[in-house]
Design an enzyme around this catalytic site. Structure first.
Site, PDB file in Angstrom:
ATOM      1  N   ALA A   1       0.718  -0.996  -0.029  1.00  0.00           N
ATOM      2  CA  ALA A   1       0.074  -0.102   0.150  1.00  0.00           C
ATOM      3  C   ALA A   1       0.792   1.219  -0.081  1.00  0.00           C
ATOM      4  O   ALA A   1       2.031   1.258   0.470  1.00  0.00           O
ATOM      5  CB  ALA A   1      -0.832  -0.023   1.213  1.00  0.00           C
TER       6      ALA A   1
ATOM      7  N   GLY B   1       0.558  -5.039   1.021  1.00  0.00           N
ATOM      8  CA  GLY B   1      -0.846  -5.096   0.273  1.00  0.00           C
ATOM      9  C   GLY B   1      -0.373  -5.579  -1.274  1.00  0.00           C
ATOM     10  O   GLY B   1      -1.365  -6.269  -1.607  1.00  0.00           O
TER      11      GLY B   1
ATOM     12  N   GLU C   1      -0.793  -9.332  -0.675  1.00  0.00           N
ATOM     13  CA  GLU C   1      -2.161  -9.482  -0.349  1.00  0.00           C
ATOM     14  C   GLU C   1      -3.013  -9.749  -1.787  1.00  0.00           C
ATOM     15  O   GLU C   1      -3.966 -10.607  -2.057  1.00  0.00           O
ATOM     16  CB  GLU C   1      -2.899  -8.627   0.644  1.00  0.00           C
ATOM     17  CG  GLU C   1      -2.204  -8.695   2.079  1.00  0.00           C
ATOM     18  CD  GLU C   1      -2.699  -7.682   2.995  1.00  0.00           C
ATOM     19  OE1 GLU C   1      -3.790  -7.899   3.816  1.00  0.00           O
ATOM     20  OE2 GLU C   1      -2.496  -6.575   2.740  1.00  0.00           O
TER      21      GLU C   1
ATOM     22  N   GLU D   1       4.411  -5.322   7.471  1.00  0.00           N
ATOM     23  CA  GLU D   1       3.605  -4.264   8.338  1.00  0.00           C
ATOM     24  C   GLU D   1       4.245  -3.995   9.503  1.00  0.00           C
ATOM     25  O   GLU D   1       3.897  -3.122  10.256  1.00  0.00           O
ATOM     26  CB  GLU D   1       2.205  -4.391   8.062  1.00  0.00           C
ATOM     27  CG  GLU D   1       1.589  -4.341   6.803  1.00  0.00           C
ATOM     28  CD  GLU D   1       1.443  -5.653   5.895  1.00  0.00           C
ATOM     29  OE1 GLU D   1       0.835  -5.720   4.871  1.00  0.00           O
ATOM     30  OE2 GLU D   1       2.429  -6.755   6.025  1.00  0.00           O
TER      31      GLU D   1
END
Length: 173
Positions: free
Chosen positions: A71, A114, A117, A137
């Site tokens: 992200a 992300g 993911e 993270e």
């Protein structure tokens, strides 16, 4: 033609019969960091591919250096918890998992946070020799937020998933 409508993606139909949708994340200066604009475009591209009767499968890829490095932290760091919660932060990220046509993640380079993911939301992951998967993270004081803890456990087992999430360690293809 289709690529003109997108700022962060390259989109085309490929294959001998032009029946494979190809979506390439195209934010090289940020290692394909998944900003809100990119994710909105990805949702639109997936909807177009899903509604196209000539498309039988979709390939989602990035660059040789990064599938997606996660992200967009620069975009996230300004947001408070309340803004994220009430503003639907990460809303729509699961669009990939909802597409009924098969989606193949072609991963080379980094698939972190992300990006990892996103790859796990696809039906199949093909990983190149330089692919690196991780959920770093924890190194920023948070945990995966787009279903990564659940999908990672199913993909690699509880022990390795816990190690990756709790240490931030990466694994290769």
């Amino acid at each position: 033609r289709a690529g003109a409508a997108f700022r962060y993606l390259l989109v085309e139909k490929t294959g001998a019969l032009k029946n494979v949708g190809l979506i390439q994340l195209n934010r090289p200066q940020a290692l394909n960091a998944l900003c809100e604009g990119l994710m909105a475009e990805l949702g639109r591209a997936l909807e177009a591919m899903e509604s196209d009767p000539n498309v039988g499968a979709i390939i989602l890829t990035g660059s040789q250096k990064a599938f997606a490095a996660g992200a967009d932290i620069k975009e996230m760091q300004k947001k408070t918890f309340q803004e994220c919660y009430s503003g639907g932060f990460l809303a729509g990220w699961d669009k990939v998992a909802m597409v009924r046509k098969p989606i193949i993640a072609a991963v080379n380079g980094y698939a972190l946070g992300g990006g990892c993911e996103l790859a796990m939301m696809c039906d199949i992951i093909y990983a190149g020799e330089k692919a690196q998967f991780g959920q770093p993270e924890i190194l920023l004081g948070t945990i995966p937020g787009a279903g990564g803890t659940q999908r990672l456990t199913r993909a690699v087992g509880k022990s390795l998933a816990m190690e990756m999430v709790l240490t931030g360690d990466q694994i290769s293809a």
